[in-house]
Design a protein around this motif. Structure first.
Motif, PDB file in Angstrom:
ATOM      1  N   GLN A   3       0.853  -1.174   0.000  1.00 27.10           N
ATOM      2  CA  GLN A   3       0.000   0.000   0.000  1.00 27.10           C
ATOM      3  C   GLN A   3       0.892   1.227   0.000  1.00 27.10           C
ATOM      4  O   GLN A   3       1.887   1.283   0.722  1.00 27.10           O
ATOM      5  N   GLU A   4       0.551   2.215  -0.812  1.00 26.94           N
ATOM      6  CA  GLU A   4       1.321   3.445  -0.845  1.00 26.94           C
ATOM      7  C   GLU A   4       0.704   4.460   0.109  1.00 26.94           C
ATOM      8  O   GLU A   4      -0.502   4.624   0.150  1.00 26.94           O
ATOM      9  N   THR A   5       1.552   5.117   0.857  1.00 30.99           N
ATOM     10  CA  THR A   5       1.083   6.196   1.721  1.00 30.99           C
ATOM     11  C   THR A   5       1.891   7.432   1.407  1.00 30.99           C
ATOM     12  O   THR A   5       3.062   7.348   1.039  1.00 30.99           O
ATOM     13  N   THR A   6       1.281   8.559   1.533  1.00 29.68           N
ATOM     14  CA  THR A   6       1.963   9.817   1.290  1.00 29.68           C
ATOM     15  C   THR A   6       1.996  10.592   2.598  1.00 29.68           C
ATOM     16  O   THR A   6       0.962  10.822   3.207  1.00 29.68           O
ATOM     17  N   THR A   7       3.186  10.986   2.996  1.00 29.89           N
ATOM     18  CA  THR A   7       3.319  11.785   4.208  1.00 29.89           C
ATOM     19  C   THR A   7       4.011  13.083   3.853  1.00 29.89           C
ATOM     20  O   THR A   7       4.935  13.102   3.053  1.00 29.89           O
ATOM     21  N   LYS A   8       3.564  14.157   4.450  1.00 26.95           N
ATOM     22  CA  LYS A   8       4.165  15.460   4.214  1.00 26.95           C
ATOM     23  C   LYS A   8       5.363  15.623   5.143  1.00 26.95           C
ATOM     24  O   LYS A   8       5.244  15.456   6.342  1.00 26.95           O
ATOM     25  N   GLU A   9       6.504  15.933   4.560  1.00 24.86           N
ATOM     26  CA  GLU A   9       7.690  16.174   5.385  1.00 24.86           C
ATOM     27  C   GLU A   9       7.618  17.579   5.951  1.00 24.86           C
ATOM     28  O   GLU A   9       7.254  18.523   5.265  1.00 24.86           O
ATOM     29  N   LEU A  10       8.000  17.715   7.180  1.00 25.20           N
ATOM     30  CA  LEU A  10       7.989  19.009   7.849  1.00 25.20           C
ATOM     31  C   LEU A  10       9.308  19.716   7.558  1.00 25.20           C
ATOM     32  O   LEU A  10      10.387  19.136   7.723  1.00 25.20           O
ATOM     33  N   HIS A  11       9.218  20.946   7.108  1.00 25.58           N
ATOM     34  CA  HIS A  11      10.418  21.736   6.836  1.00 25.58           C
ATOM     35  C   HIS A  11      11.181  21.944   8.138  1.00 25.58           C
ATOM     36  O   HIS A  11      10.582  22.203   9.187  1.00 25.58           O
ATOM     37  N   LYS A  12      12.496  21.844   8.078  1.00 25.75           N
ATOM     38  CA  LYS A  12      13.313  21.934   9.295  1.00 25.75           C
ATOM     39  C   LYS A  12      13.181  23.283   9.996  1.00 25.75           C
ATOM     40  O   LYS A  12      13.400  23.386  11.203  1.00 25.75           O
ATOM     41  N   SER A  13      12.779  24.307   9.272  1.00 27.43           N
ATOM     42  CA  SER A  13      12.619  25.619   9.895  1.00 27.43           C
ATOM     43  C   SER A  13      11.470  25.649  10.895  1.00 27.43           C
ATOM     44  O   SER A  13      11.490  26.415  11.850  1.00 27.43           O
ATOM     45  N   TYR A  14      10.447  24.819  10.671  1.00 27.41           N
ATOM     46  CA  TYR A  14       9.364  24.730  11.653  1.00 27.41           C
ATOM     47  C   TYR A  14       9.899  24.201  12.977  1.00 27.41           C
ATOM     48  O   TYR A  14       9.503  24.660  14.051  1.00 27.41           O
ATOM     49  N   LEU A  15      10.806  23.235  12.896  1.00 28.14           N
ATOM     50  CA  LEU A  15      11.388  22.673  14.120  1.00 28.14           C
ATOM     51  C   LEU A  15      12.277  23.691  14.825  1.00 28.14           C
ATOM     52  O   LEU A  15      12.264  23.801  16.055  1.00 28.14           O
ATOM     53  N   LYS A  16      13.053  24.444  14.045  1.00 27.63           N
ATOM     54  CA  LYS A  16      13.905  25.483  14.640  1.00 27.63           C
ATOM     55  C   LYS A  16      13.056  26.541  15.336  1.00 27.63           C
ATOM     56  O   LYS A  16      13.339  26.936  16.474  1.00 27.63           O
ATOM     57  N   ALA A  17      12.026  27.007  14.629  1.00 29.24           N
ATOM     58  CA  ALA A  17      11.151  28.032  15.212  1.00 29.24           C
ATOM     59  C   ALA A  17      10.472  27.505  16.468  1.00 29.24           C
ATOM     60  O   ALA A  17      10.373  28.213  17.475  1.00 29.24           O
ATOM     61  N   SER A  18      10.016  26.270  16.406  1.00 28.25           N
ATOM     62  CA  SER A  18       9.363  25.661  17.557  1.00 28.25           C
ATOM     63  C   SER A  18      10.308  25.604  18.754  1.00 28.25           C
ATOM     64  O   SER A  18       9.920  25.935  19.881  1.00 28.25           O
ATOM     65  N   SER A  19      11.541  25.209  18.523  1.00 22.97           N
ATOM     66  CA  SER A  19      12.523  25.135  19.611  1.00 22.97           C
ATOM     67  C   SER A  19      12.763  26.505  20.229  1.00 22.97           C
ATOM     68  O   SER A  19      12.857  26.636  21.456  1.00 22.97           O
ATOM     69  N   LEU A  20      12.860  27.537  19.395  1.00 23.17           N
ATOM     70  CA  LEU A  20      13.058  28.894  19.913  1.00 23.17           C
ATOM     71  C   LEU A  20      11.865  29.337  20.757  1.00 23.17           C
ATOM     72  O   LEU A  20      12.033  29.967  21.805  1.00 23.17           O
ATOM     73  N   ILE A  21      10.677  28.993  20.308  1.00 22.19           N
ATOM     74  CA  ILE A  21       9.476  29.367  21.061  1.00 22.19           C
ATOM     75  C   ILE A  21       9.418  28.611  22.386  1.00 22.19           C
ATOM     76  O   ILE A  21       9.071  29.180  23.424  1.00 22.19           O
ATOM     77  N   TYR A  22       9.792  27.328  22.367  1.00 23.71           N
ATOM     78  CA  TYR A  22       9.822  26.556  23.617  1.00 23.71           C
ATOM     79  C   TYR A  22      10.848  27.148  24.599  1.00 23.71           C
ATOM     80  O   TYR A  22      10.581  27.232  25.799  1.00 23.71           O
ATOM     81  N   ILE A  23      12.002  27.560  24.088  1.00 29.19           N
ATOM     82  CA  ILE A  23      13.014  28.180  24.960  1.00 29.19           C
ATOM     83  C   ILE A  23      12.455  29.474  25.551  1.00 29.19           C
ATOM     84  O   ILE A  23      12.635  29.760  26.742  1.00 29.19           O
ATOM     85  N   SER A  24      11.756  30.239  24.721  1.00 27.37           N
ATOM     86  CA  SER A  24      11.139  31.480  25.192  1.00 27.37           C
ATOM     87  C   SER A  24      10.125  31.199  26.299  1.00 27.37           C
ATOM     88  O   SER A  24      10.068  31.910  27.307  1.00 27.37           O
TER      89      SER A  24
END
Length: 134
Positions: A3-24
């Motif tokens: 079965q084929e599945t399609t998953t959207k890859e998350l751009h690494k910038s979302y993870l960077k921004a998220s980490s900065l917000i968590y630190i904040s």
């Protein structure tokens, strides 16, 4: 059967921004603990608003980690609204230097996260097709 599945890859910038917000948000927790004596003199409502504010920032970090592209506009609006609090910001820096410095750190981190989110290309339609055996 395959079965084929399609998953959207998350751009690494979302993870960077998220980490900065968590630190904040983490800095917000530290600020709340440093202001413990002031909070003891405040009403219950003020204490609840402080906790809700920190939870809200953690929520923004979560939304960034999920890859919501509209978050950058929300951060921009919140940043502009936050400029109205500049006099309080300056007072904190003068009267409570450590808290003022932490506030500056939070502002810089959140602004940086917003810039990172705005730099993500709009054509971010990278999908990954995987084969799953069943």
């Amino acid at each position: 059967m395959k079965q084929e599945t399609t998953t959207k890859e998350l751009h690494k910038s979302y993870l960077k921004a998220s980490s900065l917000i968590y630190i904040s948000a983490g800095l917000g927790v530290i600020n709340l603990l440093l202001m413990r004596d002031d909070l003891l003199q405040q009403t219950q409502t003020t204490k609840i608003i402080g906790v809700i504010s920190i939870l809200f920032v953690f929520g923004l970090g979560y939304l960034a980690r999920q890859g919501h592209s509209w978050l950058k506009y929300l951060l921009l609006v919140l940043f502009i609204l936050g400029l109205f609090g500049l006099p309080i910001f300056i007072t904190n820096l003068i009267e409570r230097t450590v808290i003022g410095i932490i506030n500056i750190g939070q502002t810089v981190l959140q602004f940086w996260a917003m810039i990172i989110l705005f730099k993500i290309p709009k054509e971010l339609v990278s999908t990954n097709t995987n084969q799953i055996e069943k």
